[in-house]
Design a protein around this motif. Structure first.
Motif, mmCIF file in Angstrom:
data_model
loop_
_atom_site.group_PDB
_atom_site.id
_atom_site.type_symbol
_atom_site.label_atom_id
_atom_site.label_comp_id
_atom_site.label_asym_id
_atom_site.label_seq_id
_atom_site.Cartn_x
_atom_site.Cartn_y
_atom_site.Cartn_z
ATOM 1 N N PRO A 1 -9.618 -0.060 -6.278
ATOM 2 C CA PRO A 1 -9.762 -1.105 -6.323
ATOM 3 C C PRO A 1 -7.603 -1.607 -6.262
ATOM 4 C CG PRO A 1 -10.382 -0.015 -8.174
ATOM 5 C CD PRO A 1 -10.308 1.003 -6.940
ATOM 6 N N THR A 2 -7.198 -0.586 -6.526
ATOM 7 C CA THR A 2 -5.128 -0.850 -6.566
ATOM 8 C C THR A 2 -5.211 -1.244 -4.968
ATOM 9 O OG1 THR A 2 -5.088 0.238 -8.135
ATOM 10 C CG2 THR A 2 -3.262 0.515 -7.213
ATOM 11 N N VAL B 1 0.682 -0.627 0.262
ATOM 12 C CA VAL B 1 0.132 -0.239 -0.305
ATOM 13 C C VAL B 1 1.054 1.162 -0.015
ATOM 14 C CG1 VAL B 1 -1.505 1.524 1.456
ATOM 15 C CG2 VAL B 1 -2.153 -0.994 0.791
ATOM 16 N N THR B 2 2.179 1.116 1.185
ATOM 17 C CA THR B 2 3.128 2.137 1.091
ATOM 18 C C THR B 2 3.368 3.027 -0.957
ATOM 19 O OG1 THR B 2 3.316 2.492 3.250
ATOM 20 C CG2 THR B 2 4.978 3.110 2.182
ATOM 21 N N SER B 3 3.737 1.638 -1.860
ATOM 22 C CA SER B 3 4.767 1.517 -2.954
ATOM 23 C C SER B 3 3.729 1.843 -3.493
ATOM 24 C CB SER B 3 5.571 0.237 -2.764
ATOM 25 O OG SER B 3 4.415 -0.164 -3.090
ATOM 26 N N VAL B 4 2.461 2.127 -3.680
ATOM 27 C CA VAL B 4 1.270 1.995 -4.775
ATOM 28 C C VAL B 4 1.288 3.618 -4.627
ATOM 29 C CG1 VAL B 4 -0.613 1.408 -3.331
ATOM 30 C CG2 VAL B 4 0.056 0.933 -6.052
ATOM 31 N N PHE B 5 1.205 4.108 -3.357
ATOM 32 C CA PHE B 5 0.448 5.416 -3.157
ATOM 33 C C PHE B 5 1.428 6.811 -3.883
ATOM 34 C CE2 PHE B 5 0.217 8.805 -0.361
ATOM 35 C CZ PHE B 5 -0.659 9.775 -0.519
ATOM 36 N N PHE B 6 2.652 5.766 -3.487
ATOM 37 C CA PHE B 6 3.486 7.460 -4.160
ATOM 38 C C PHE B 6 4.392 7.121 -5.353
ATOM 39 C CE2 PHE B 6 4.792 7.368 0.128
ATOM 40 C CZ PHE B 6 4.662 8.764 0.808
ATOM 41 N N THR B 7 3.256 5.996 -6.357
ATOM 42 C CA THR B 7 3.785 5.471 -7.741
ATOM 43 C C THR B 7 2.436 5.504 -8.660
ATOM 44 O OG1 THR B 7 4.283 2.900 -7.040
ATOM 45 C CG2 THR B 7 6.131 4.813 -7.070
ATOM 46 N N TYR B 8 1.397 5.767 -8.071
ATOM 47 C CA TYR B 8 0.010 5.247 -8.506
ATOM 48 C C TYR B 8 0.173 6.033 -10.541
ATOM 49 C CZ TYR B 8 -4.355 4.082 -10.589
ATOM 50 O OH TYR B 8 -5.819 2.798 -11.236
ATOM 51 N N PRO B 9 0.374 7.525 -10.394
ATOM 52 C CA PRO B 9 0.459 8.168 -11.444
ATOM 53 C C PRO B 9 1.054 7.529 -12.390
ATOM 54 C CG PRO B 9 -0.094 9.364 -9.647
ATOM 55 C CD PRO B 9 0.946 8.483 -9.317
ATOM 56 N N LEU B 10 2.359 7.347 -12.043
ATOM 57 C CA LEU B 10 3.237 6.389 -13.441
ATOM 58 C C LEU B 10 2.643 4.859 -14.006
ATOM 59 C CD1 LEU B 10 6.916 6.918 -11.689
ATOM 60 C CD2 LEU B 10 5.931 8.063 -14.595
ATOM 61 N N GLU B 11 2.457 4.285 -13.411
ATOM 62 C CA GLU B 11 1.324 3.370 -13.041
ATOM 63 C C GLU B 11 0.305 3.561 -14.241
ATOM 64 O OE1 GLU B 11 -0.817 -1.051 -13.408
ATOM 65 O OE2 GLU B 11 1.128 0.035 -13.330
ATOM 66 N N LEU B 12 -0.373 4.974 -14.269
ATOM 67 C CA LEU B 12 -1.666 4.917 -14.851
ATOM 68 C C LEU B 12 -1.429 5.650 -16.655
ATOM 69 C CD1 LEU B 12 -4.720 5.424 -15.486
ATOM 70 C CD2 LEU B 12 -4.499 7.638 -15.213
ATOM 71 N N ILE B 13 -0.061 5.625 -16.402
ATOM 72 C CA ILE B 13 0.517 6.928 -17.680
ATOM 73 C C ILE B 13 0.597 5.394 -18.355
ATOM 74 C CG2 ILE B 13 2.215 8.201 -19.026
ATOM 75 C CD1 ILE B 13 2.003 9.894 -16.591
#
Length: 390
Positions: free
Chosen positions: A251-252, A171-183
């Protein structure tokens, strides 16, 4: 007089003998306690020492860099399969005919290669590497730190604590990097026959997307305070800007709890099984002189890859339906009417289209991708830790 003296001497001798006996008993008890303390101390000291080492700045940056390199290596191995999986999950119209079989996967990859070349199989990979280095680095770093707090000693080592440590790290890692995942997903979703947007164009498109307002049409269909409150909250949510980079974030987060938690739990459990005394001679490497105290002995390459592969299999199965929902929400601005759908609405749409099997579309590709990816990730991370001396 002589009789009294002899009596006193005998009495003194008896007292000294009792004194010596008491002293011997006390020495024996103290020695026994010291032996017990010596037997218990090493494990406790090793555990406490390892916990203190994980909280130093040197350990933190080394574990972060090791995790980032591990993530990049793992993603590079499976990038072509990842591209095809995203096209299948997001129901790209040009690739819908290929879903459902391994032959379809091979045909889709051949089709991509024929129209776009090798670059097409790695489309979006630059954004993947930009995202995965901080994502994997933060994930492994956070796991080490959270684990040191939740599991301070070996006596606290339980499956639930391992699961919680892994879930919080994810959860900690995805919070900081989610915008790059969407791109990355948007870049991978496009095909050359439709459009060919650059990274900057994709970012501008996401930022300026104007979702279709559906609050008025929905208000007439809802019943109950909860539905009205949900629609009201959606109506006041910002409709453009940074918030667009967090499509599918809910959901992520929900999916990351079982995925990261089960991944770390399974890997650590498999590591324990591989280090069991009955098989340790076949599965572990010799302990080096500079091996950090309190750290388990390293596994052989095949054993480490096996532990990571099983972790990938179990974690993927546990979280896959939520991953499908997330992908559909992420590409919501690129297909359909552009309206932001909630988790329940997206799940209902997938169920109407394909039924229960719709939540497992691309799972075979998921296995083929995740098993080697997680195996390479854990293997690289553990080897980088040995290289960095942590």
């Amino acid at each position: 007089m002589d009789h009294a003296s002899m009596t006193d001497i005998a009495h003194d001798g008896t007292s000294r003998q009792h004194g010596r006996t008491d002293a011997l008993i006390r020495v024996s008890k103290e020695s026994h306690r010291e032996k017990n303390d010596v037997a218990l101390a090493p494990a406790q000291h090793e555990s406490l020492g390892h916990q203190r080492r994980t909280q130093t700045f040197d350990y933190i940056w080394r574990s972060g860099v090791a995790g980032g390199i591990a993530g990049c290596a793992a993603k590079s191995v499976v990038a072509p399969l990842d591209r095809v999986k995203i096209l299948f999950q997001a129901s790209n119209p040009l690739f819908a005919k290929y879903t459902g079989s391994w032959f379809g996967v091979a045909t889709a990859m051949k089709d991509i290669y024929g129209h776009e070349g090798v670059y097409g199989l790695y489309r979006g990979h630059s954004a993947t590497l930009l995202r995965i280095f901080p994502y994997a680095g933060i994930k492994f770093l956070a796991y080490e730190q959270i684990r040191a707090v939740i599991i301070p000693r070996r006596s606290h080592e339980t499956p639930m604590r391992r699961l919680l440590s892994g879930s919080l790290a994810g959860v900690t890692s995805v919070f900081f990097t989610y915008p790059l995942e969407l791109i990355r997903v948007r870049l991978a979703f496009e095909t050359k026959r439709e459009a060919h947007s650059s990274l900057s164009q994709i970012c501008r498109q996401i930022y300026h997307e104007q979702p279709v307002s559906a609050a008025t049409s929905q208000a007439s269909k809802v019943s109950g305070v909860a539905d009205v409150a949900a629609i009201t909250a959606q109506a006041v949510t910002p409709r453009t800007g940074i918030v667009n980079f967090y499509r599918g974030f809910a959901p992520t987060l929900i999916g990351m709890l079982p995925y990261a938690g089960m991944s770390f739990l399974t890997h650590d459990t498999m590591g324990d099984l591989m280090r069991h005394p009955s098989v340790a001679q076949y599965t572990t490497l010799p302990r080096k002189k500079n091996h950090p105290p309190g750290k388990p002995v390293p596994l052989r390459s095949w054993a480490e890859l096996c532990a990571g592969g099983v972790a990938g299999l179990i974690s993927q199965t546990a979280s896959y339906p939520l991953e499908v929902i997330r992908r559909r929400m992420q590409v919501g601005g690129a297909v359909g009417d552009g309206r932001r759908l909630r988790i329940g609405e997206t799940a209902a749409m997938i169920f109407r289209e394909r039924g229960i099997s719709g939540f497992f579309i691309g799972l075979t590709i998921g296995y083929a991708k995740v098993i080697p990816m997680v195996a390479v990730s854990f293997y690289t991370y553990e080897r980088m830790k040995l290289l960095f001396g942590i």
